[in-house]
Design a protein around this motif. Structure first.
Motif, PDB file in Angstrom:
ATOM      1  N   SER A 270       0.840  -1.204   0.000  1.00  0.00           N
ATOM      2  CA  SER A 270       0.000   0.000   0.000  1.00  0.00           C
ATOM      3  C   SER A 270       0.878   1.258   0.000  1.00  0.00           C
ATOM      4  O   SER A 270       2.011   1.244   0.505  1.00  0.00           O
ATOM      5  N   ARG A 271       0.315   2.347  -0.559  1.00  0.00           N
ATOM      6  CA  ARG A 271       1.034   3.615  -0.542  1.00  0.00           C
ATOM      7  C   ARG A 271       1.043   4.248   0.861  1.00  0.00           C
ATOM      8  O   ARG A 271       1.941   4.999   1.196  1.00  0.00           O
ATOM      9  N   SER A 272      -0.007   3.996   1.640  1.00  0.00           N
ATOM     10  CA  SER A 272      -0.063   4.567   2.995  1.00  0.00           C
ATOM     11  C   SER A 272       0.894   3.819   3.896  1.00  0.00           C
ATOM     12  O   SER A 272       1.020   2.597   3.803  1.00  0.00           O
ATOM     13  N   ARG A 273       1.577   4.553   4.736  1.00  0.00           N
ATOM     14  CA  ARG A 273       2.560   3.984   5.639  1.00  0.00           C
ATOM     15  C   ARG A 273       1.945   3.779   7.022  1.00  0.00           C
ATOM     16  O   ARG A 273       1.164   4.587   7.508  1.00  0.00           O
ATOM     17  N   ARG A 274       2.307   2.693   7.639  1.00  0.00           N
ATOM     18  CA  ARG A 274       1.771   2.372   8.957  1.00  0.00           C
ATOM     19  C   ARG A 274       2.928   1.996   9.856  1.00  0.00           C
ATOM     20  O   ARG A 274       3.797   1.231   9.475  1.00  0.00           O
ATOM     21  N   GLY A 275       2.979   2.573  11.103  1.00  0.00           N
ATOM     22  CA  GLY A 275       4.019   2.245  12.057  1.00  0.00           C
ATOM     23  C   GLY A 275       3.598   1.109  12.952  1.00  0.00           C
ATOM     24  O   GLY A 275       2.420   0.771  13.048  1.00  0.00           O
ATOM     25  N   ALA A 276       4.574   0.497  13.596  1.00  0.00           N
ATOM     26  CA  ALA A 276       4.274  -0.612  14.504  1.00  0.00           C
ATOM     27  C   ALA A 276       5.028  -0.472  15.814  1.00  0.00           C
ATOM     28  O   ALA A 276       5.243  -1.451  16.515  1.00  0.00           O
ATOM     29  N   SER A 277       5.413   0.749  16.158  1.00  0.00           N
ATOM     30  CA  SER A 277       6.172   0.962  17.393  1.00  0.00           C
ATOM     31  C   SER A 277       5.250   0.835  18.593  1.00  0.00           C
ATOM     32  O   SER A 277       4.190   1.468  18.666  1.00  0.00           O
ATOM     33  N   THR A 278       5.648   0.054  19.542  1.00  0.00           N
ATOM     34  CA  THR A 278       4.902  -0.070  20.796  1.00  0.00           C
ATOM     35  C   THR A 278       5.235   1.111  21.697  1.00  0.00           C
ATOM     36  O   THR A 278       6.169   1.890  21.450  1.00  0.00           O
ATOM     37  N   LEU A 279       4.469   1.249  22.789  1.00  0.00           N
ATOM     38  CA  LEU A 279       4.775   2.294  23.773  1.00  0.00           C
ATOM     39  C   LEU A 279       6.177   2.108  24.335  1.00  0.00           C
ATOM     40  O   LEU A 279       6.906   3.076  24.562  1.00  0.00           O
ATOM     41  N   THR A 280       6.567   0.858  24.528  1.00  0.00           N
ATOM     42  CA  THR A 280       7.899   0.584  25.070  1.00  0.00           C
ATOM     43  C   THR A 280       8.978   1.024  24.087  1.00  0.00           C
ATOM     44  O   THR A 280      10.002   1.603  24.483  1.00  0.00           O
ATOM     45  N   MET A 281       8.772   0.748  22.783  1.00  0.00           N
ATOM     46  CA  MET A 281       9.743   1.164  21.775  1.00  0.00           C
ATOM     47  C   MET A 281       9.817   2.696  21.694  1.00  0.00           C
ATOM     48  O   MET A 281      10.900   3.282  21.601  1.00  0.00           O
ATOM     49  N   GLN A 282       8.649   3.348  21.770  1.00  0.00           N
ATOM     50  CA  GLN A 282       8.655   4.819  21.736  1.00  0.00           C
ATOM     51  C   GLN A 282       9.377   5.387  22.951  1.00  0.00           C
ATOM     52  O   GLN A 282      10.128   6.371  22.846  1.00  0.00           O
ATOM     53  N   LEU A 283       9.168   4.773  24.105  1.00  0.00           N
ATOM     54  CA  LEU A 283       9.848   5.239  25.318  1.00  0.00           C
ATOM     55  C   LEU A 283      11.357   5.066  25.186  1.00  0.00           C
ATOM     56  O   LEU A 283      12.130   5.947  25.592  1.00  0.00           O
ATOM     57  N   ALA A 284      11.789   3.937  24.597  1.00  0.00           N
ATOM     58  CA  ALA A 284      13.219   3.724  24.393  1.00  0.00           C
ATOM     59  C   ALA A 284      13.801   4.833  23.518  1.00  0.00           C
ATOM     60  O   ALA A 284      14.914   5.318  23.748  1.00  0.00           O
ATOM     61  N   GLY A 285      13.033   5.262  22.507  1.00  0.00           N
ATOM     62  CA  GLY A 285      13.497   6.352  21.656  1.00  0.00           C
ATOM     63  C   GLY A 285      13.591   7.679  22.410  1.00  0.00           C
ATOM     64  O   GLY A 285      14.422   8.530  22.087  1.00  0.00           O
TER      65      GLY A 285
ATOM     66  N   GLN B 270      16.208   0.046  18.389  1.00  0.00           N
ATOM     67  CA  GLN B 270      15.066   0.452  19.211  1.00  0.00           C
ATOM     68  C   GLN B 270      14.315  -0.780  19.715  1.00  0.00           C
ATOM     69  O   GLN B 270      13.880  -0.824  20.865  1.00  0.00           O
ATOM     70  N   SER B 271      14.179  -1.781  18.887  1.00  0.00           N
ATOM     71  CA  SER B 271      13.499  -3.012  19.286  1.00  0.00           C
ATOM     72  C   SER B 271      14.273  -3.724  20.390  1.00  0.00           C
ATOM     73  O   SER B 271      13.685  -4.208  21.372  1.00  0.00           O
ATOM     74  N   LEU B 272      15.593  -3.805  20.251  1.00  0.00           N
ATOM     75  CA  LEU B 272      16.395  -4.444  21.300  1.00  0.00           C
ATOM     76  C   LEU B 272      16.301  -3.664  22.608  1.00  0.00           C
ATOM     77  O   LEU B 272      16.226  -4.251  23.696  1.00  0.00           O
ATOM     78  N   ALA B 273      16.296  -2.322  22.512  1.00  0.00           N
ATOM     79  CA  ALA B 273      16.187  -1.495  23.723  1.00  0.00           C
ATOM     80  C   ALA B 273      14.837  -1.708  24.393  1.00  0.00           C
ATOM     81  O   ALA B 273      14.743  -1.733  25.637  1.00  0.00           O
ATOM     82  N   ALA B 274      13.776  -1.879  23.590  1.00  0.00           N
ATOM     83  CA  ALA B 274      12.454  -2.104  24.163  1.00  0.00           C
ATOM     84  C   ALA B 274      12.405  -3.423  24.904  1.00  0.00           C
ATOM     85  O   ALA B 274      11.827  -3.525  25.996  1.00  0.00           O
ATOM     86  N   ILE B 275      13.008  -4.454  24.335  1.00  0.00           N
ATOM     87  CA  ILE B 275      13.038  -5.760  25.014  1.00  0.00           C
ATOM     88  C   ILE B 275      13.807  -5.649  26.325  1.00  0.00           C
ATOM     89  O   ILE B 275      13.404  -6.211  27.354  1.00  0.00           O
ATOM     90  N   GLU B 276      14.900  -4.883  26.310  1.00  0.00           N
ATOM     91  CA  GLU B 276      15.692  -4.698  27.529  1.00  0.00           C
ATOM     92  C   GLU B 276      14.888  -3.943  28.589  1.00  0.00           C
ATOM     93  O   GLU B 276      14.946  -4.259  29.774  1.00  0.00           O
ATOM     94  N   LEU B 277      14.150  -2.909  28.167  1.00  0.00           N
ATOM     95  CA  LEU B 277      13.311  -2.160  29.111  1.00  0.00           C
ATOM     96  C   LEU B 277      12.278  -3.062  29.770  1.00  0.00           C
ATOM     97  O   LEU B 277      12.043  -2.994  30.979  1.00  0.00           O
TER      98      LEU B 277
END
Length: 626
Positions: free
Chosen positions: A83-98, A122-129
């Motif tokens: 699809s042309r529309s973009r969709r994110g998949a960041s969880t709250l934990t991933m956003q917090l890591a950022g 960011q994904s590895l940091a979220a798992i660590e959090l």
């Protein structure tokens, strides 16, 4: 990744808040221009509506995953592929890591998304959090660190400054708007409304959409840097120096509001300072008509005419060089009655009468040289360090007055309970005598003593005085009205009644005072009971060595009196006399003695006071108009 406690304790609000003695906010001051943060918000105090809206908008399976939502990740990858529309998949934990790691934050403007490497990190940091933080801790930190709009960071600043609500009071209407802002903090109100309405529909609340649109349009673009509390902005600028402070002062918010309301009717600038007599603490500090960013007028020095007079009188009473019944000359000495008409009229009166009538000439003759070393030392002990200038600040003046009249230690109070009193000689008896001479009951509100100070440039009138509990200073911008001094004193009494509801008690005489009957010969004042410090009392009869045989004390030379302004049928013409006297009016005998009665008649009149040999002792002209 840092620990939760490390993140929470390192949080510093951009604003500092001045609190009253009971913890109520009086004023806030933003001291960090980069970001707008308010105190950290615990998850327990957050409204359920906000938690529900956040999870629905950003992470529906937050309590199910361990940092990465694989279902959302696969769905987003598939949609982004086809699809042309973009969709994110960041969880709250991933956003917090950022938010916690600068290396994982979103790239600068110009690129839309993180790189693949950043996303992996960011994904590895979220798992660590998720291994070291609990889910509630992640939610709490996210809500406090998330950017909402402009420079607003954290749910506390967003809820308070966008909607005027605490985080605990957010309803679903505000919550869906705030949740929608997380995707685009600076989106235009219609875009935020569309996203918030979609979120409300997800929560089965479509009917809320019109109210959401109204609120978003009304509040999202409003100014966000105005103070939240504005009861004491000037004092806040004096006291708040570091961001994040919650500074408890000695002020009382109720009394602060009462004085603000009392001064609200004044058209010009005005200020008021209320002190507790027992402790010296500042209970109210009000400045009206002056921008908070300008110098505080309460601490700026003013040149006030003879401001030292009441303090010099107190010193004279304390060192026993003055007494309430002591006689002083009002004005320059005049030895010949014929000279009295050409210059200043002179009379003798007691210190009590001079104080009660605020007779400047008499008080100037009674007190010591204001530049004498002893008086300067005394004023310095009262916090009036003005040996190099004739000016004094209202703040200094009020503190000194409270110290003198309450016979208490001087306290350099600034609104904080930090200053220790400075010891100085006790003057309990002098404090009683000064208040006894200055004070009087007022309209059922009890005993108060006061003094009026006028600035040398004529721009200010300062009313200063005390009751049994408080000292109140009131400064008003002067007007050309000849009765403005009376107006200032009346406003002072009204303000006092607003901050002290119960009647005040008169001062209590101490064991170091004695009371007795005193009479004057000749009878320049009626006999009365008078207070003395032990050892200064006079004989029952005081001899007044008048500098003239006799003089007319009323009417005044050259005065014009209105007939309908006097309610009595007859007027009392009075004289200060050291010998037998008699009177003539317009060349006709009127009577004899220090006081005669006369039925007034309109016109211009010549009045003479004659001695035992018919010599003219005093003469004047006055007029009576209809």
């Amino acid at each position: 990744m840092p620990g939760f406690e490390q993140v929470r304790t390192s949080w510093v609000a951009s604003d500092s808040v001045l609190l009253d003695r009971n913890g109520e906010p009086l004023a806030d001051l933003r001291l960090d221009p980069r970001v707008r943060r308010l105190p950290w918000v615990s998850l327990q105090t957050l409204s359920p509506a906000m938690r529900e809206a956040l999870l629905a908008a950003e992470d529906k399976r937050f309590f199910e995953h361990s940092g990465i939502d694989w279902k959302a990740f696969i769905g987003a990858a598939w949609q982004n592929l086809w699809s042309r529309s973009r969709r994110g998949a960041s969880t709250l934990t991933m956003q917090l890591a950022g938010m916690l790691d600068p290396a994982l934050r979103l790239p600068a403007k110009g690129t839309e998304r993180r790189s693949v490497t950043q996303k992996w990190d960011q994904s590895l940091a979220a798992i660590e959090l998720e291994k070291h933080w609990t889910k509630p801790q992640i939610l709490e930190a996210y809500l406090n660190l998330a950017p909402f709009r402009g420079d607003l960071e954290g749910i506390g600043a967003a809820s308070q400054l966008l909607f005027g609500l605490g985080p605990e009071a957010l309803t679903r209407r505000e919550a869906v708007i705030l949740a929608a802002l997380l995707r685009g903090p600076n989106a235009k109100p219609p875009v935020v409304t569309r996203r918030a309405c979609a979120l409300a529909a997800t929560l089965n609340d479509r009917q809320l959409c019109p109210a959401i649109g109204e609120l978003a349009q009304a509040r999202l673009n409003n100014p966000r840097n105005t103070p939240r509390f504005a009861l004491a902005p000037q004092l806040a600028r004096n006291l708040l120096k570091e961001p994040g402070l919650q500074l408890r002062s000695t002020l009382d918010a109720t009394q602060q509001r009462a004085l603000i309301a009392a001064l609200a009717r004044e058209p010009g600038a005005s200020w008021a300072l209320l002190l507790d007599n027992a402790s010296g603490e500042v209970r109210a500090w009000v400045v009206q008509g002056s921008a908070p960013e300008l110098p505080d007028p309460m601490t700026q020095r003013l040149e006030l005419a003879q401001w030292w007079t009441p303090f010099a009188v107190a010193q004279g009473l304390a060192d026993r060089s003055l007494t309430a019944a002591g006689l002083v000359i009002d004005g320059d000495t005049v030895l010949d009655a014929r000279d009295a008409r050409a210059g200043q009229r002179t009379r003798i009166l007691s210190l009590r009468t001079a104080i009660a009538g605020r007779s400047r000439g008499a008080l100037r003759n009674a007190i010591r040289d204001p530049h004498a070393e002893a008086l300067n030392s005394w004023l310095h002990d009262l916090g009036l360090d003005n040996t190099d200038t004739p000016a004094v600040s209202p703040h200094q003046l009020a503190l000194a007055w409270r110290s003198v009249t309450s016979a208490s230690s001087f306290v350099a109070a600034r609104g904080l309970p930090l200053e220790a009193p400075q010891k100085r000689p006790a003057m309990q008896e002098a404090a009683f005598l000064l208040q006894d001479m200055l004070g009087a009951p007022h309209n059922g509100s009890g005993f108060r003593s006061s003094w009026l100070f006028g600035s040398s440039d004529g721009q200010w009138q300062i009313a200063l005085g005390n009751s049994d509990r408080y000292t109140l200073l009131l400064g008003l911008r002067s007007s050309p009205s000849p009765d403005f001094a009376t107006h200032a004193l009346l406003r002072w009494h009204e303000s006092f009644s607003a901050v002290q509801k119960e009647p005040s008690r008169p001062p209590q005489a101490s064991e170091g005072l004695v009371n007795g009957i005193i009479a004057f010969e000749p009878p320049i004042e009626p006999a009365r009971r008078e207070w003395f410090i032990k050892g200064t009392e006079f004989s029952p009869v005081m001899l007044a060595a008048l500098p003239y045989p006799a003089r007319i004390s009323w009417p005044q030379a050259g005065a014009s009196y209105r007939l309908d302004a006097i309610t009595a049928d007859a007027w009392a013409l009075r004289a200060d006399a050291a010998c037998a006297v008699h009177w003539t009016l317009d060349g006709k005998p009127l009577g004899q003695g220090a006081q005669v009665r006369w039925t007034p008649q309109t016109g211009r009149h010549q009045l003479r006071l004659l001695g035992p040999r018919d010599e003219v002792l005093d003469a004047l002209e006055f007029s009576v108009t209809p």
